[in-house]
Design a protein around this motif. Structure first.
Motif, mmCIF file in Angstrom:
data_model
loop_
_atom_site.group_PDB
_atom_site.id
_atom_site.type_symbol
_atom_site.label_atom_id
_atom_site.label_comp_id
_atom_site.label_asym_id
_atom_site.label_seq_id
_atom_site.Cartn_x
_atom_site.Cartn_y
_atom_site.Cartn_z
ATOM 1 N N ALA A 25 0.820 -1.219 0.000
ATOM 2 C CA ALA A 25 0.000 0.000 0.000
ATOM 3 C C ALA A 25 0.854 1.269 0.000
ATOM 4 O O ALA A 25 0.604 2.209 -0.754
ATOM 5 C CB ALA A 25 -0.929 -0.007 1.206
ATOM 6 N N GLY A 29 2.382 6.307 -4.480
ATOM 7 C CA GLY A 29 1.080 6.938 -4.262
ATOM 8 C C GLY A 29 1.062 7.799 -2.997
ATOM 9 O O GLY A 29 0.422 8.850 -2.973
ATOM 10 N N TYR A 107 4.977 1.470 -13.471
ATOM 11 C CA TYR A 107 5.409 1.735 -12.091
ATOM 12 C C TYR A 107 6.920 1.472 -11.982
ATOM 13 O O TYR A 107 7.641 2.182 -11.278
ATOM 14 C CB TYR A 107 4.640 0.809 -11.146
ATOM 15 C CG TYR A 107 4.537 1.278 -9.714
ATOM 16 C CD1 TYR A 107 3.528 2.152 -9.320
ATOM 17 C CD2 TYR A 107 5.426 0.837 -8.748
ATOM 18 C CE1 TYR A 107 3.413 2.563 -8.002
ATOM 19 C CE2 TYR A 107 5.313 1.242 -7.429
ATOM 20 C CZ TYR A 107 4.302 2.104 -7.052
ATOM 21 O OH TYR A 107 4.198 2.506 -5.760
ATOM 22 N N TYR A 227 -6.121 3.923 -5.191
ATOM 23 C CA TYR A 227 -4.766 3.721 -5.685
ATOM 24 C C TYR A 227 -3.818 3.451 -4.525
ATOM 25 O O TYR A 227 -3.017 2.524 -4.543
ATOM 26 C CB TYR A 227 -4.325 4.967 -6.462
ATOM 27 C CG TYR A 227 -2.976 4.804 -7.084
ATOM 28 C CD1 TYR A 227 -2.835 4.118 -8.287
ATOM 29 C CD2 TYR A 227 -1.837 5.309 -6.468
ATOM 30 C CE1 TYR A 227 -1.597 3.949 -8.860
ATOM 31 C CE2 TYR A 227 -0.588 5.138 -7.033
ATOM 32 C CZ TYR A 227 -0.474 4.465 -8.229
ATOM 33 O OH TYR A 227 0.763 4.285 -8.791
HETATM 34 N N1 PHE Z 1 -0.495 1.476 -3.473
HETATM 35 C C1 PHE Z 1 0.657 1.769 -4.246
HETATM 36 C C2 PHE Z 1 1.086 3.191 -4.003
HETATM 37 O O1 PHE Z 1 0.560 3.861 -3.172
HETATM 38 C C3 PHE Z 1 0.458 1.534 -5.697
HETATM 39 C C4 PHE Z 1 0.124 0.139 -5.987
HETATM 40 C C5 PHE Z 1 -1.076 -0.184 -6.502
HETATM 41 C C6 PHE Z 1 0.989 -0.862 -5.662
HETATM 42 C C7 PHE Z 1 -1.416 -1.477 -6.676
HETATM 43 C C8 PHE Z 1 0.648 -2.156 -5.848
HETATM 44 C C9 PHE Z 1 -0.559 -2.480 -6.350
HETATM 45 O O2 PHE Z 1 1.979 3.645 -4.656
#
Ligand code: PHE
Length: 456
Positions: A25, A29, A107, A227
């Protein structure tokens, strides 16, 4: 079948579960997207609405994914398939895996930039006037070779962790990386809040100005909550398949959501006090971290350049750690899928995923300036990936997951998972079902329509 279940790996401890899932998580983001969204959407008021969205929408959706994953004890596609009983609902699982896989490619490119910035801070390249930082970033993201190399490096790291399996790979790495990340975060927050005039930044973050609430603020907060909590991309569902039958799903989801919010707010406390202390506006959008921030740190600590150097270095190490723990959760989604669906070894599956991601990631990276051939309808391949996954697939998978659990799956199955087969009281079960059945799908539908422009 029995063989598969008894042989299936699992996390070794409660702490491991929380740190690994929070690692997924907590990512770019929190440190990158949350601060600029806050900056653009009025500060404290955005944070307030965001926290409400996490509580009312994020936690129930997270529990739903946990339920599907732990019940299925397998990769996301198969876990959905098991509950779908031959209906097309199984497709939602496949779509989740695909979303995770596509997100992983771009990513990885952004995570690669973070590594380049560690290097640049280390060798003292992050010094100059504001124009310099702009040119530096444009040159890096448009370079045909460098970002691709860094993408390979970060995916290689993620590969080495994922290949070692759940306990020895993901859990062990999370137990080292997450505490380091927290320590770095606290040190930078302290340094930033001790700067002269830091109070203005703190006020911006915590003193809500209710006149700033608009539908954009609200919808931005819902999107950010999804997200940031890694929802609807197969990641939580896959990790939950490694939980044990004693894992309290509601409690874990709440703890992970709290950690995630806390890190996001601390990231704000790291950035805004420093930005306000040198009078730089924090609403510069996605470029905040790679262009504005190095400049902010340089100016804020100009009286003690060495401190500025250390803070900037620590910041990019933190960012890379956050990115890597998220990246490996996405890596695991696709690896578990290939391993189980194509009956191959973990190592083999991880190699296939890594190589494919490197190829797609390289194209994404090249589309940012090295070549024009990867731009379609005025949008680069990179930005298509971001758009399709984040704004189309993510809400669709999230919406369908809620409908699936709320309306389709037998509530006795849901209740069993929710209460660990009667071990827990499950006081919030009815509230949870209500939220998943009505509130979450409606909220997701709203952001979806808004993003498509239907509500403007
Ligand atoms: N939650 C991660 C972030 O905050 C983004 C992400 C999304 C990672 C889905 C893994 C799966 O950056």
């Amino acid at each position: 079948m029995t063989k598969k279940i008894t042989e299936r790996a699992s996390f070794g401890s409660k702490l491991g579960i929380i740190l690994a899932t929070a690692g997924s998580a907590v990512g770019l983001g929190n440190v990158w997207r949350f601060p600029y969204m806050t900056g653009e959407n009025g500060g404290a008021v955005f944070i307030l609405i965001y926290v409400i969205c996490v509580l009312l929408l994020g936690i129930p959706c997270m529990i739903s994914e946990f339920i599907i994953g732990r019940h299925g004890q397998s990769n996301t596609a198969r876990s959905f398939r098991l509950l779908a009983n031959g209906t097309p609902w199984a497709l939602v699982g496949y779509m989740g895996v695909l979303t995770g896989f596509l997100i992983m490619s771009y990513y990885a490119v952004v995570s690669g930039w973070c590594l380049q910035y560690i290097w640049a801070s280390l060798v003292g390249h992050l010094q100059g006037d504001p124009e310099y930082f702009k040119t530096y970033f444009a040159a890096l993201s448009g370079d045909p070779v460098k970002p691709v190399i860094w993408t390979v490096v970060i995916l290689g790291m993620s590969y080495l962790i994922v290949e070692h399996g759940i306990r020895n790979g993901i859990e062990r790495a999370s137990k080292m990386m997450m505490p380091t990340l927290f320590i770095l975060l606290l040190i930078i927050v302290a340094a930033s809040c001790l700067l002269p005039d830091a109070g203005k930044g703190i006020e911006f973050l915590f003193k809500p100005d209710f006149s700033k609430i608009t539908s954009d603020v609200f919808l931005g907060a819902v999107g950010q909550a999804f997200y940031s909590l890694s929802l609807a991309m197969g990641a939580l569902c896959t990790y939950a398949s490694y939980f044990t039958k004693y894992t309290n799903l509601t409690k874990s989801a709440t703890q992970i959501a709290v950690i995630d919010c806390l890190v996001a707010i601390l990231a704000g406390l790291m950035i805004f006090p420093a930005a306000f202390s040198v009078g730089i506006s924090p609403d510069s959008g996605p470029s905040l971290i790679f262009i504005t921030l190095p400049n902010v740190f340089q100016q804020a600590f100009s009286a003690a350049p060495f401190v500025g150097y250390i803070v900037s270095l620590m910041f990019f190490v933190l960012l890379s750690l956050a990115a890597l723990t998220s990246l490996m959760s996405l890596h695991e989604v696709a690896t578990a899928f290939f391993e189980e669906e194509f009956h191959t070894t973990r190592k083999h599956a991880a190699i296939v995923v890594t190589t494919t991601t490197i190829v797609i990631g390289a194209f994404c990276s090249l589309s940012l300036g090295a070549t024009d051939t990867l731009t379609f309808f005025g949008r680069s391949l990179f930005s298509w990936f971001d758009f399709i996954t984040g704004q189309i697939f993510l809400p669709i998978v999230g919406f369908l997951t809620c409908i699936f659990i709320g309306w389709f799956v037998d509530h006795q199955v849901v209740r069993d998972e929710f209460t660990n087969w009667g071990e827990l009281r499950g006081r919030f079960f009815h509230l949870y079902i209500f939220l998943v059945k009505y509130v979450c799908p409606l909220a997701i539908l709203l952001i979806f329509l808004h993003q498509l422009g239907a509500l403007n």
